[in-house]
Design an enzyme around this catalytic site. Structure first.
Site, PDB file in Angstrom:
ATOM      1  N   ASN A   1       0.852  -1.193   0.000  1.00 17.50           N
ATOM      2  CA  ASN A   1       0.000   0.000   0.000  1.00 17.50           C
ATOM      3  C   ASN A   1       0.891   1.246   0.000  1.00 17.50           C
ATOM      4  OD1 ASN A   1      -2.206   1.761   0.369  1.00 17.50           O
ATOM      5  ND2 ASN A   1      -1.986   1.638   2.581  1.00 17.50           N
ATOM      6  N   GLU A   2       0.824   2.059   1.057  1.00 18.31           N
ATOM      7  CA  GLU A   2       1.656   3.270   1.026  1.00 18.31           C
ATOM      8  C   GLU A   2       2.967   3.013   1.775  1.00 18.31           C
ATOM      9  OE1 GLU A   2      -0.908   6.331   2.687  1.00 18.31           O
ATOM     10  OE2 GLU A   2      -0.530   5.613   4.696  1.00 18.31           O
TER      11      GLU A   2
HETATM   12  O1  AHR Z   1      -7.807   6.057   3.334  1.00 14.65           O
HETATM   13  C1  AHR Z   1      -7.497   5.785   4.662  1.00 14.65           C
HETATM   14  C2  AHR Z   1      -6.058   5.345   4.839  1.00 14.65           C
HETATM   15  O2  AHR Z   1      -5.192   6.376   4.494  1.00 14.65           O
HETATM   16  C3  AHR Z   1      -5.629   4.210   3.963  1.00 14.65           C
HETATM   17  O3  AHR Z   1      -5.941   2.995   4.509  1.00 14.65           O
HETATM   18  C4  AHR Z   1      -4.144   4.378   3.902  1.00 14.65           C
HETATM   19  O4  AHR Z   1      -3.598   3.899   2.705  1.00 14.65           O
HETATM   20  C5  AHR Z   1      -3.933   5.850   4.120  1.00 14.65           C
HETATM   21  O5  AHR Z   1      -3.032   6.072   5.137  1.00 14.65           O
END
Ligand code: AHR
Length: 682
Positions: free
Chosen positions: A396-397
């Protein structure tokens, strides 16, 4: 070269030629008067196309946050019907005193379960039958029912003694005040082995907070699992399908893609709690429930002790949703890293292979012929044809060297077997480096060297930042990795309750930035707002795109911004030139090859109307009537609510007086989309 032209213009504004009705904002696309400011010159270089816009630029990002899946898009009405929550009776209530002379009790046990992924179930043991033992489920902040709506009640059961009629289960829907609102149904004929039983329940009243009572009758033991009350009315009529109003809101956005299932839930607070797609497919009784990480992420009142992922909405359903709404699937997989904001647990390099294998298997599951292992699995689940997967998110991020090392391993393996699959990689949680923090630039540097396909940028920032970034992508290297603006939302300072943070101020600033995304649609290939869904009584994160309760739903002003960009996405970038008077006015233009129209989007972020002098260069003749879609509100604090769901929503009507050189008054605080027909062959 960047498709945005130089900002200076030598054009001199001619006298106003406006269709004037009143000075006040009005929801009509044609009737507003510009303030005293001189006209703003806007030139659309229609004869100089500057690159293809990604055909799937605007999409949606689904994450199971704010009760987006269970309690939201996945319309199962029974909470904890599998008795797998950590508190196994959560959601269920036993009366303190049982009238009617029954002697017995309930417990959650685990001998000979239906499946190892679903190890617990309810055991009712009655020493004396009396009138039976009742148990009530509260649903997700209540059970939403409408008058005459049909539901399927279903349950897996087995009993001792095995004697027809010895044990029975009576099913009763009751209103919030305890009044029965459906004919009671009786299920019987339970045997020694697990079997599925079902009946129809039709609600005689509307109630957002109904409850479901099941009463065990007879003397003996009855084991129950997978208790379910599921609406018959689902999106596209799919049995076990999605909540229709929410899925329709998605479809109406015309999303080019759906990114799923998250977000942070992919990572998990720990690796054991990460999302694993293989345990989300097949018989729902065999899917593995996990605690939703948003259960414990925030302090009260924004925690949610009853937030779990039943996986009723699993990977097959996500792929099916994409197919049903015409969007490309973009699944995101754990890359061997738990959330770096939590424990940052890492899979050692030597143990990464099973994670990579999950990615390879997922591609086979989505695209492989039925002769392959996972293609056969997909076919057995009722979808013989491929789902047309073209991209996949690796983590993810994520950020840092640990991520890059893991991404490289995934990329090597996936590209070796599936070179056509595009990989989405993370660039950390923010849109830029901060003091002493180079997560963003170091990710980009490394990914550039690795020739990454798409880099995912996230921005949850205030409105001013959105305006400051309208030209963010103008200078991005056209030859480097492409951009996925994967999670963005404008955050006003005041996080008011529920949809209160989804102000028009926030949405308007998103619209301004989105002119920059579309104008750079050759390098920004995908973009999605985040988060997507929120239950008004069960949210953890604010703002969100779509809000709902158990019966109603609505799009926020940001939703309508997304919609106007999504349904009016052109195919080719047309450069625009705005003159120096264009302070707080933003624009992008495209050619829509499907209709031959020039599509012009203008954001006016000033309170008063503006006269815009529009010239289409390189167009020989323009049809005098086109279409205008105007999203505007005089008050930046305006919000939509469930009681007033379309307060800020587009007004659509004909746009008259169009030519290759015309004036248009755009209202204060507005997004205007003009669809302009030309007679040119392209
Ligand atoms: O959109 C909420 C959160 O924000 C997501 O899970 C994450 O990828 C980001 O930190």
């Amino acid at each position: 070269m960047s498709p945005i032209m130089s900002r200076a213009s030598v054009l001199i504004a001619p006298a106003l030629a406006l269709a004037v009705a009143s000075g006040a904002w009005a929801p009509c696309p044609r009737t507003c008067r510009a303030d005293d400011a001189p006209a703003v010159d806007l030139v659309v270089k229609a004869g100089s196309p500057a690159g293809e816009i990604s055909p799937i630029l605007n999409g949606v990002f689904f994450e199971d946050i704010n009760f987006a899946a269970d309690g939201g898009l996945y319309p199962e009405r029974v909470k904890n019907g599998s008795f797998e929550f950590d508190d196994p009776m959560m959601g269920w209530r036993r009366p303190a005193l049982v009238a009617g002379g029954a002697v017995g009790g309930f417990g959650v046990v685990g001998d000979r379960p239906i499946h190892p992924n679903n190890p617990h179930f309810l055991r009712a043991r009655l020493e004396r039958a009396g009138a039976g033992l009742p148990l009530t489920n509260e649903g997700f902040r209540g059970i939403g029912v409408t008058k005459d709506a049909a539901f399927t009640f279903s349950v897996r059961g087995r009993s001792e003694p095995e004697k027809a009629g010895a044990m029975a289960l009576v099913v009763q829907l009751v209103a919030a005040d305890g009044r029965p609102i459906a004919a009671a149904q009786r299920l019987e004929g339970f045997t020694r082995d697990w079997k599925a039983y079902s009946c129809e329940v039709i609600s005689t009243a509307t109630d957002p907070r109904a409850k479901l009572t099941i009463t065990v009758q007879g003397a003996g033991t009855l084991d129950l699992d997978m208790v379910s009350l599921f609406p018959r009315d689902t999106f596209n009529g799919r049995p076990g399908g999605l909540r229709p109003d929410l899925a329709r809101l998605l479809k109406d956005l015309k999303p080019g893609f759906v990114r799923f299932p998250g977000g942070c839930i992919v990572e998990g607070r720990t690796l054991a709690q990460r999302y694993q797609w293989k345990t989300t497919i097949g018989d729902r009784a065999e899917r593995r429930l996990i605690m939703n990480r948003w259960n414990v992420e925030f302090s009260p009142p924004r925690n949610a002790p009853d937030y779990y992922e039943s996986m009723g909405l699993g990977f097959l359903e996500y792929f099916q949703l994409c197919e049903d709404i015409g969007a490309k699937p973009l699944p995101v997989l754990n890359c061997g890293m738990a959330c770096q904001f939590n424990l940052a647990e890492l899979v050692p390099a030597e143990d990464l292979d099973p994670y990579i294998q999950d990615a390879l298997d997922l591609i086979e599951f989505a695209n492989g012929p039925a002769t392959t292992t996972w293609g056969a699995r997909r076919a057995a689940l009722g979808h013989p044809g491929p789902f047309g997967l073209t991209m996949i998110g690796i983590g993810n991020e994520q950020w840092g060297p640990q991520y890059i090392a893991r991404y490289e391993r995934f990329a090597r393996a996936i590209k070796a077997k599936y070179p056509e699959i595009l990989l989405v990689s993370g660039a950390g949680p923010g849109p830029a480096d901060g003091p002493g923090d180079d997560r963003f630039s170091s990710a980009w540097d490394a990914l550039r060297k690795l020739n990454a396909d798409l880099v995912d940028e996230h921005f949850y920032m205030p409105p001013d930042w959105f305006y400051s970034q309208v030209h963010r992508y103008d200078g991005y290297d056209r030859k480097g990795p492409k951009v996925f603006a994967g999670e963005f939302a404008s955050h006003v300072r005041d996080k008011r309750p529920a949809f209160g943070a989804n102000t028009w101020e926030a949405a308007l600033s998103e619209a301004a930035l989105m002119t920059g995304l579309e104008r750079n649609g050759d390098v920004v290939r995908l973009a999605s707002y985040a988060p997507l869904f929120a239950h008004v009584e069960a949210w953890q994160w604010n703002p969100n795109l779509i809000w709902y309760d158990n019966l109603r739903s609505m799009g926020t002003p940001s939703y309508y911004v997304q919609k106007l960009f999504g349904v009016n996405r052109g195919t080719t970038i047309l450069p625009v030139r705005l003159d120096d008077a264009a302070e707080k006015l933003y624009a992008c233009a495209s050619l829509d090859a499907r209709t031959g129209q020039v599509v012009l989007k203008i954001v006016n972020a000033r309170p008063g109307p503006r006269d815009v002098h529009i010239r289409l260069e390189g167009v020989s003749s323009v049809r005098p009537t086109g279409e205008a879609q105007v999203l505007a509100a005089p008050d930046l604090n305006a919000v939509n609510t469930l009681d007033d769901p379309t307060r800020v929503s587009p007004a659509i009507g004909p746009a008259e007086g169009l030519s290759a050189d015309f004036h248009r008054a755009v209202p204060g605080y507005s997004l205007t989309v003009l669809r302009i027909g030309t007679n040119d062959k392209r």
